[in-house]
Design an enzyme around this catalytic site. Sequence first.
Site, PDB file in Angstrom:
ATOM      1  N   GLY A  91     -24.636   1.762 -28.153  1.00  0.00           N
ATOM      2  CA  GLY A  91     -24.424   2.670 -27.019  1.00  0.00           C
ATOM      3  C   GLY A  91     -25.234   2.342 -25.693  1.00  0.00           C
ATOM      4  O   GLY A  91     -25.343   3.032 -24.785  1.00  0.00           O
ATOM      5  N   VAL A  92     -25.874   1.045 -25.798  1.00  0.00           N
ATOM      6  CA  VAL A  92     -26.706   0.462 -24.801  1.00  0.00           C
ATOM      7  C   VAL A  92     -26.053   0.408 -23.604  1.00  0.00           C
ATOM      8  O   VAL A  92     -26.183   0.899 -22.350  1.00  0.00           O
ATOM      9  CB  VAL A  92     -27.497  -0.484 -25.119  1.00  0.00           C
ATOM     10  N   THR A  94     -23.044   1.514 -22.672  1.00  0.00           N
ATOM     11  CA  THR A  94     -22.348   3.034 -22.225  1.00  0.00           C
ATOM     12  C   THR A  94     -23.378   3.542 -21.465  1.00  0.00           C
ATOM     13  O   THR A  94     -23.129   4.316 -20.297  1.00  0.00           O
ATOM     14  CB  THR A  94     -21.925   3.599 -23.365  1.00  0.00           C
ATOM     15  N   TYR A 122     -14.700  -3.858 -19.550  1.00  0.00           N
ATOM     16  CA  TYR A 122     -14.764  -2.952 -18.531  1.00  0.00           C
ATOM     17  C   TYR A 122     -13.529  -1.773 -18.204  1.00  0.00           C
ATOM     18  O   TYR A 122     -13.827  -1.039 -17.651  1.00  0.00           O
ATOM     19  CB  TYR A 122     -15.223  -3.741 -17.131  1.00  0.00           C
ATOM     20  N   PHE A 420     -21.059 -12.603  -7.596  1.00  0.00           N
ATOM     21  CA  PHE A 420     -22.482 -11.907  -7.364  1.00  0.00           C
ATOM     22  C   PHE A 420     -23.181 -11.461  -8.514  1.00  0.00           C
ATOM     23  O   PHE A 420     -23.908 -10.810  -8.727  1.00  0.00           O
ATOM     24  CB  PHE A 420     -22.205 -10.781  -6.413  1.00  0.00           C
TER      25      PHE A 420
END
Length: 420
Positions: A91-92, A94, A122, A420
Amino acid sequence: MTTELRTLTPAEWDTFYATLERAFGVTESKEERELYRDLTEFDRTIGVWEGDRCIGTAGAFSFRLTVPGGASLPVAGVTMVSVAATHRRRGVLTSMMRQQLDDVRARGEAVAVLVASEPVIYGRFGYGVGTFEMRAEIDTARVRIAVPEGTDDVRLRYASVSDAEVHRRCEEIYARAVAGRPGMLARQPGWERMPVLDPEKDRGGATALQCVLAENAENAEDTDGTVLGFARFRVKPQWSAAGADGVVVLEDLEAVGPKAPQAAAALWRFLFDLDLTSKLTARNRPSDDAWLHLVSDTRRSSLVLRDSMHVRLVDVGAALEGRTYRTPVDVVFEVQDAFCPWNEGRWRLTGDAKGAVCVRTADPADLALSVRELGAAYLGGVSLASLAAAGRVRELREGAVAEAAAAFGSDVAPWLPHGF
């Protein structure tokens, strides 16, 4: 051990960036690290920590993005996202996406954008592919280029990449081009350094970056003519048993103004004709780039289209009001957005080429779709009709897809010229 998500401090940047480099399997040059440290917006950069170990990274840059109609909207440029391989599926990511999109909304930015290292990641956070980039490997030994009338009135000259005045003029050309194409980013202070960053490790055996300016040659006595465009490129020397077989690597080419077609054609012809070369590689060009209509053989140009900028509408109403529409439109969207539930529900969009209004409504929906599809179609490069044909948009009123697809379209393909 418990983890903590917090805003990055300058003292933590080196540890943060080393975590990012390890996740991407790269070691950046000193110049790259210095540039990205200078560009880092610390109040928009977060890390996930386990004790003194950084196990997750994410950041955002404050950009201005051109949208259909020519307006320039403030957007969040999501960047530097990574999770340590030792902490996957916990869950990092998220948690960072949650924190980041909440922050983007609080700042009043209606749109977030990113360039994905892995596109599959994504979509579940509401991002849709909104722009594409074209890559080409042109066999210049066989492919010919036919230039428009007036091209010979354009004068070309080599210019030093490191010359401050040359760089200023190239940036002026870029800035003028930004307003004419959706998806382009206005360069904020510091970002003008990015296109001339030239670490040796990234040259792949090619020369250092070179620059050629296209100028108005009507006054032959003028040694400092009006700059119409520029090209930045490298040359990679190669030899075979038959002789020279070098490669021209195009990094950047822009031309603006009434003579833009002639200036661009002069630059492309120059790149085609460089001595001791037989191939021209273009790494990132718009999908509707004009050179496609100048060459004798696109098949021998080895065209490849790939995803580029992923678009996320953070505030559906404000985002849809921020652009204009090619044809009049009056349509009600039923929007699904599980990750940003404030966007859920029905929105009525009315607008045309002069402006738009998008508000909540209780009226029956004409189209049903998720925020991901709205993001994909937002810049006009992905058709709502195409998404409907794929089953990603449901038509609830006959004719609504055709109406909305025509309105959302763009006369020029959206394009992101640099990452970027």
